[in-house]
Write an enzyme that holds these catalytic residues in place. Structure first.
Site, short mmCIF file in Angstrom:
data_model
loop_
_atom_site.label_atom_id
_atom_site.label_comp_id
_atom_site.label_asym_id
_atom_site.label_seq_id
_atom_site.Cartn_x
_atom_site.Cartn_y
_atom_site.Cartn_z
N ASP A 141 38.62 38.61 30.15
CA ASP A 141 39.49 37.87 31.07
C ASP A 141 39.53 38.54 32.43
OD1 ASP A 141 43.01 36.88 31.10
OD2 ASP A 141 41.20 35.83 31.81
N LYS A 144 34.86 37.10 36.62
CA LYS A 144 34.03 36.16 35.83
C LYS A 144 32.54 36.50 35.91
CE LYS A 144 38.05 34.88 35.19
NZ LYS A 144 38.75 35.60 34.08
N ASP A 169 37.94 33.95 28.20
CA ASP A 169 38.79 33.00 28.91
C ASP A 169 38.02 32.42 30.10
OD1 ASP A 169 41.91 33.12 30.79
OD2 ASP A 169 41.08 31.54 29.52
N ASN A 170 38.45 31.23 30.56
CA ASN A 170 37.97 30.67 31.83
C ASN A 170 36.50 30.29 31.89
OD1 ASN A 170 39.94 33.30 32.89
ND2 ASN A 170 40.61 31.20 33.16
N GLU A 199 45.62 27.43 32.54
CA GLU A 199 47.03 27.77 32.31
C GLU A 199 47.98 26.98 33.21
OE1 GLU A 199 44.57 30.01 32.59
OE2 GLU A 199 44.90 31.40 34.22
#
Ligand SMILES: O=C(NCCCCCn1ccnc1)c1cc(-c2ccc(F)cc2)cc(O)c1O
Ligand SMILES: [Mg+2]
Length: 214
Positions: A141, A144, A169-170, A199
Protein backbone atom coordinates in the site's frame (compact mmCIF):
# COMPACT_ATOMS: atom_id res chain seq x y z
CA UNK A 1 0.84 26.80 12.98
CA UNK A 2 -1.45 24.89 10.64
CA UNK A 3 -2.22 21.30 11.55
CA UNK A 4 -1.79 18.58 8.96
CA UNK A 5 -4.46 16.10 7.85
CA UNK A 6 -2.75 13.21 9.66
CA UNK A 7 -2.68 15.33 12.86
CA UNK A 8 -6.40 16.09 12.48
CA UNK A 9 -7.05 12.37 11.91
CA UNK A 10 -5.12 11.52 15.11
CA UNK A 11 -7.11 14.17 17.02
CA UNK A 12 -10.33 12.52 15.83
CA UNK A 13 -9.08 9.14 17.10
CA UNK A 14 -8.10 10.56 20.52
CA UNK A 15 -11.44 12.37 20.77
CA UNK A 16 -13.80 9.62 19.53
CA UNK A 17 -12.12 6.24 20.09
CA UNK A 18 -11.62 4.31 23.32
CA UNK A 19 -8.01 3.61 24.33
CA UNK A 20 -7.19 -0.07 23.85
CA UNK A 21 -10.20 -0.68 21.59
CA UNK A 22 -8.95 -1.23 18.01
CA UNK A 23 -12.47 -1.49 16.56
CA UNK A 24 -13.32 1.99 17.89
CA UNK A 25 -10.08 3.38 16.39
CA UNK A 26 -11.00 1.95 12.97
CA UNK A 27 -14.52 3.38 13.25
CA UNK A 28 -13.27 6.82 14.36
CA UNK A 29 -10.95 7.05 11.32
CA UNK A 30 -13.64 5.87 8.89
CA UNK A 31 -16.15 8.39 10.32
CA UNK A 32 -13.55 11.19 10.08
CA UNK A 33 -12.63 10.31 6.48
CA UNK A 34 -16.22 9.86 5.34
CA UNK A 35 -17.73 12.92 7.00
CA UNK A 36 -14.86 15.36 7.60
CA UNK A 37 -11.77 14.86 5.39
CA UNK A 38 -10.96 12.18 2.82
CA UNK A 39 -7.66 10.40 3.52
CA UNK A 40 -5.86 7.56 1.73
CA UNK A 41 -6.61 4.77 4.23
CA UNK A 42 -7.65 1.44 2.71
CA UNK A 43 -11.07 2.26 4.21
CA UNK A 44 -14.02 0.21 5.43
CA UNK A 45 -15.14 -1.47 2.18
CA UNK A 46 -11.72 -2.73 1.08
CA UNK A 47 -10.91 -3.12 4.79
CA UNK A 48 -13.50 -5.88 5.09
CA UNK A 49 -11.80 -7.76 2.24
CA UNK A 50 -8.46 -7.23 4.01
CA UNK A 51 -9.98 -8.60 7.24
CA UNK A 52 -11.24 -11.75 5.50
CA UNK A 53 -7.84 -12.44 3.91
CA UNK A 54 -6.02 -11.94 7.25
CA UNK A 55 -8.52 -14.16 9.10
CA UNK A 56 -8.21 -16.88 6.44
CA UNK A 57 -4.37 -16.91 6.64
CA UNK A 58 -4.04 -16.37 10.42
CA UNK A 59 -0.48 -15.16 9.74
CA UNK A 60 2.43 -15.32 12.18
CA UNK A 61 4.55 -12.85 10.18
CA UNK A 62 3.08 -9.91 8.24
CA UNK A 63 4.83 -7.16 6.26
CA UNK A 64 2.94 -3.95 5.47
CA UNK A 65 4.51 -1.60 2.91
CA UNK A 66 3.06 1.86 3.54
CA UNK A 67 1.80 2.66 7.04
CA UNK A 68 0.43 6.19 6.47
CA UNK A 69 -1.61 6.87 9.67
CA UNK A 70 -1.77 3.24 10.78
CA UNK A 71 -5.38 2.47 9.81
CA UNK A 72 -4.64 -0.81 8.01
CA UNK A 73 -1.92 -1.57 10.57
CA UNK A 74 -4.60 -1.52 13.29
CA UNK A 75 -7.06 -3.46 11.08
CA UNK A 76 -4.51 -6.23 10.55
CA UNK A 77 -2.89 -6.28 14.02
CA UNK A 78 -6.26 -6.52 15.83
CA UNK A 79 -6.86 -9.88 14.07
CA UNK A 80 -3.42 -11.42 14.70
CA UNK A 81 -2.97 -14.35 17.07
CA UNK A 82 -0.79 -13.79 20.19
CA UNK A 83 2.97 -13.64 19.43
CA UNK A 84 2.29 -12.89 15.74
CA UNK A 85 4.28 -9.93 14.40
CA UNK A 86 3.45 -7.17 11.94
CA UNK A 87 6.34 -5.15 10.51
CA UNK A 88 5.16 -1.96 8.83
CA UNK A 89 7.41 0.27 6.70
CA UNK A 90 6.83 4.02 6.32
CA UNK A 91 9.10 6.35 4.35
CA UNK A 92 7.52 9.62 5.53
CA UNK A 93 8.58 10.52 9.11
CA UNK A 94 5.53 12.74 9.69
CA UNK A 95 3.18 9.87 8.75
CA UNK A 96 5.24 7.50 10.96
CA UNK A 97 4.98 9.81 13.98
CA UNK A 98 1.18 9.94 13.69
CA UNK A 99 0.89 6.19 13.00
CA UNK A 100 2.83 5.34 16.17
CA UNK A 101 0.28 7.28 18.22
CA UNK A 102 -2.71 5.71 16.44
CA UNK A 103 -1.26 2.21 16.97
CA UNK A 104 -0.59 3.05 20.65
CA UNK A 105 -4.15 4.38 21.11
CA UNK A 106 -5.43 1.03 19.82
CA UNK A 107 -3.16 -0.74 22.34
CA UNK A 108 -1.42 -2.77 19.64
CA UNK A 109 2.23 -1.69 20.16
CA UNK A 110 3.25 -5.22 21.20
CA UNK A 111 2.21 -6.70 17.85
CA UNK A 112 3.56 -3.96 15.60
CA UNK A 113 7.08 -2.91 14.64
CA UNK A 114 6.99 0.37 12.70
CA UNK A 115 10.18 0.91 10.68
CA UNK A 116 10.98 4.28 9.09
CA UNK A 117 12.78 4.26 5.78
CA UNK A 118 12.69 3.10 2.18
CA UNK A 119 11.32 -0.37 1.41
CA UNK A 120 14.12 -0.95 -1.11
CA UNK A 121 16.70 -0.46 1.64
CA UNK A 122 14.89 -2.40 4.37
CA UNK A 123 13.60 -5.49 2.52
CA UNK A 124 17.14 -6.94 2.12
CA UNK A 125 17.72 -6.46 5.87
CA UNK A 126 14.52 -8.08 7.16
CA UNK A 127 16.06 -11.45 8.00
CA UNK A 128 19.10 -10.14 9.89
CA UNK A 129 17.34 -7.18 11.58
CA UNK A 130 14.06 -8.79 12.64
CA UNK A 131 14.75 -12.52 12.61
CA UNK A 132 12.23 -13.09 9.83
CA UNK A 133 12.49 -16.27 7.74
CA UNK A 134 9.51 -15.69 5.42
CA UNK A 135 6.34 -13.58 5.47
CA UNK A 136 2.93 -15.29 5.48
CA UNK A 137 1.23 -12.10 4.27
CA UNK A 138 2.47 -8.90 2.60
CA UNK A 139 0.09 -5.92 2.28
CA UNK A 140 1.29 -3.55 -0.45
CA UNK A 141 0.00 0.00 0.00
CA UNK A 142 2.98 2.29 -0.60
CA UNK A 143 4.22 4.12 -3.72
CA UNK A 144 2.43 2.40 -6.60
CA UNK A 145 5.58 2.29 -8.76
CA UNK A 146 7.37 0.38 -5.98
CA UNK A 147 4.98 -2.61 -5.88
CA UNK A 148 6.75 -4.46 -8.71
CA UNK A 149 10.41 -3.78 -7.81
CA UNK A 150 9.76 -4.57 -4.15
CA UNK A 151 7.96 -7.82 -5.04
CA UNK A 152 10.94 -8.91 -7.15
CA UNK A 153 13.24 -7.90 -4.28
CA UNK A 154 11.23 -9.99 -1.78
CA UNK A 155 11.52 -12.98 -4.15
CA UNK A 156 15.27 -12.48 -4.50
CA UNK A 157 15.76 -12.11 -0.72
CA UNK A 158 13.90 -15.37 -0.07
CA UNK A 159 11.21 -13.64 1.98
CA UNK A 160 8.36 -15.52 0.25
CA UNK A 161 7.55 -19.20 0.71
CA UNK A 162 5.12 -21.55 -1.08
CA UNK A 163 1.73 -20.17 0.02
CA UNK A 164 2.84 -16.64 0.98
CA UNK A 165 0.08 -14.18 0.11
CA UNK A 166 0.58 -10.74 -1.44
CA UNK A 167 -2.42 -8.41 -1.07
CA UNK A 168 -2.10 -5.19 -3.09
CA UNK A 169 -4.23 -2.07 -2.59
CA UNK A 170 -5.07 0.42 -5.38
CA UNK A 171 -4.46 -1.84 -8.35
CA UNK A 172 -7.09 0.21 -10.29
CA UNK A 173 -6.93 3.66 -8.63
CA UNK A 174 -4.31 5.15 -8.63
CA UNK A 175 -3.33 1.89 -10.41
CA UNK A 176 -0.31 -0.38 -10.55
CA UNK A 177 -0.25 -1.55 -14.19
CA UNK A 178 3.27 -2.98 -14.31
CA UNK A 179 2.69 -4.93 -11.07
CA UNK A 180 -0.65 -6.32 -12.30
CA UNK A 181 0.86 -7.34 -15.64
CA UNK A 182 3.74 -9.14 -13.92
CA UNK A 183 1.80 -10.90 -11.17
CA UNK A 184 -1.08 -12.02 -13.44
CA UNK A 185 1.22 -13.42 -16.14
CA UNK A 186 3.78 -15.04 -13.82
CA UNK A 187 3.50 -18.86 -13.45
CA UNK A 188 4.81 -18.40 -9.89
CA UNK A 189 1.62 -16.69 -8.66
CA UNK A 190 -2.07 -17.51 -8.53
CA UNK A 191 -3.89 -14.14 -8.57
CA UNK A 192 -7.45 -13.03 -7.93
CA UNK A 193 -8.97 -9.54 -8.18
CA UNK A 194 -11.40 -8.35 -5.48
CA UNK A 195 -13.45 -5.56 -7.07
CA UNK A 196 -14.32 -2.74 -4.68
CA UNK A 197 -14.18 1.06 -4.53
CA UNK A 198 -11.60 3.71 -3.76
CA UNK A 199 -11.88 4.40 -0.04
CA UNK A 200 -14.92 6.53 0.90
CA UNK A 201 -15.88 7.07 -2.79
CA UNK A 202 -17.86 5.47 -5.64
CA UNK A 203 -14.79 5.28 -7.87
CA UNK A 204 -13.77 1.72 -8.81
CA UNK A 205 -10.71 0.27 -7.14
CA UNK A 206 -9.81 -3.18 -5.86
CA UNK A 207 -7.38 -5.49 -4.14
CA UNK A 208 -5.27 -8.08 -5.97
CA UNK A 209 -4.59 -11.21 -3.92
CA UNK A 210 -1.68 -13.30 -5.18
CA UNK A 211 -0.43 -16.59 -3.73
CA UNK A 212 3.27 -17.38 -4.31
CA UNK A 213 3.75 -20.93 -5.65
CA UNK A 214 7.42 -21.16 -4.69
O1 LIG B 1 -0.27 6.98 -2.75
C1 LIG B 1 -0.89 6.22 -2.03
N1 LIG B 1 -0.30 5.53 -1.05
C2 LIG B 1 1.16 5.69 -0.82
C3 LIG B 1 1.44 6.93 0.07
C4 LIG B 1 2.92 7.24 0.21
C5 LIG B 1 3.72 6.02 0.64
C6 LIG B 1 5.07 6.44 1.17
N2 LIG B 1 5.82 5.21 1.46
C7 LIG B 1 5.60 4.38 2.49
C8 LIG B 1 6.52 3.35 2.35
N3 LIG B 1 7.28 3.57 1.26
C9 LIG B 1 6.84 4.72 0.71
C10 LIG B 1 -2.38 6.11 -2.19
C11 LIG B 1 -3.05 7.09 -2.95
C12 LIG B 1 -4.45 7.03 -3.11
C13 LIG B 1 -5.15 8.07 -3.93
C14 LIG B 1 -6.22 7.71 -4.76
C15 LIG B 1 -6.89 8.68 -5.51
C16 LIG B 1 -6.48 10.01 -5.43
F1 LIG B 1 -7.14 10.95 -6.14
C17 LIG B 1 -5.41 10.37 -4.62
C18 LIG B 1 -4.76 9.41 -3.86
C19 LIG B 1 -5.20 6.01 -2.50
C20 LIG B 1 -4.53 5.03 -1.75
O2 LIG B 1 -5.24 4.02 -1.13
C21 LIG B 1 -3.14 5.06 -1.60
O3 LIG B 1 -2.55 4.06 -0.86
MG1 LIG C 1 -3.93 2.49 -0.57
Amino acid sequence: TQSTRPQRLLNAVQKNATRGDPRSVVKAIDDFCRHKEWAMNVGDEKGCILDSVVSEINPAAVLELGTYCGYSTVRIARLLPPHAKLITLEFNPDFAAIARQVIAWAGLEEKVQLVEGASGDWIPKMKEQFGITTFDLVFLDHWKDRYLPDTKLMEECGLLRKGSVLLADNVICPGTPDYLEYIRSSPRYESRYFKSHLEYTKVEDGLEKSVFKG
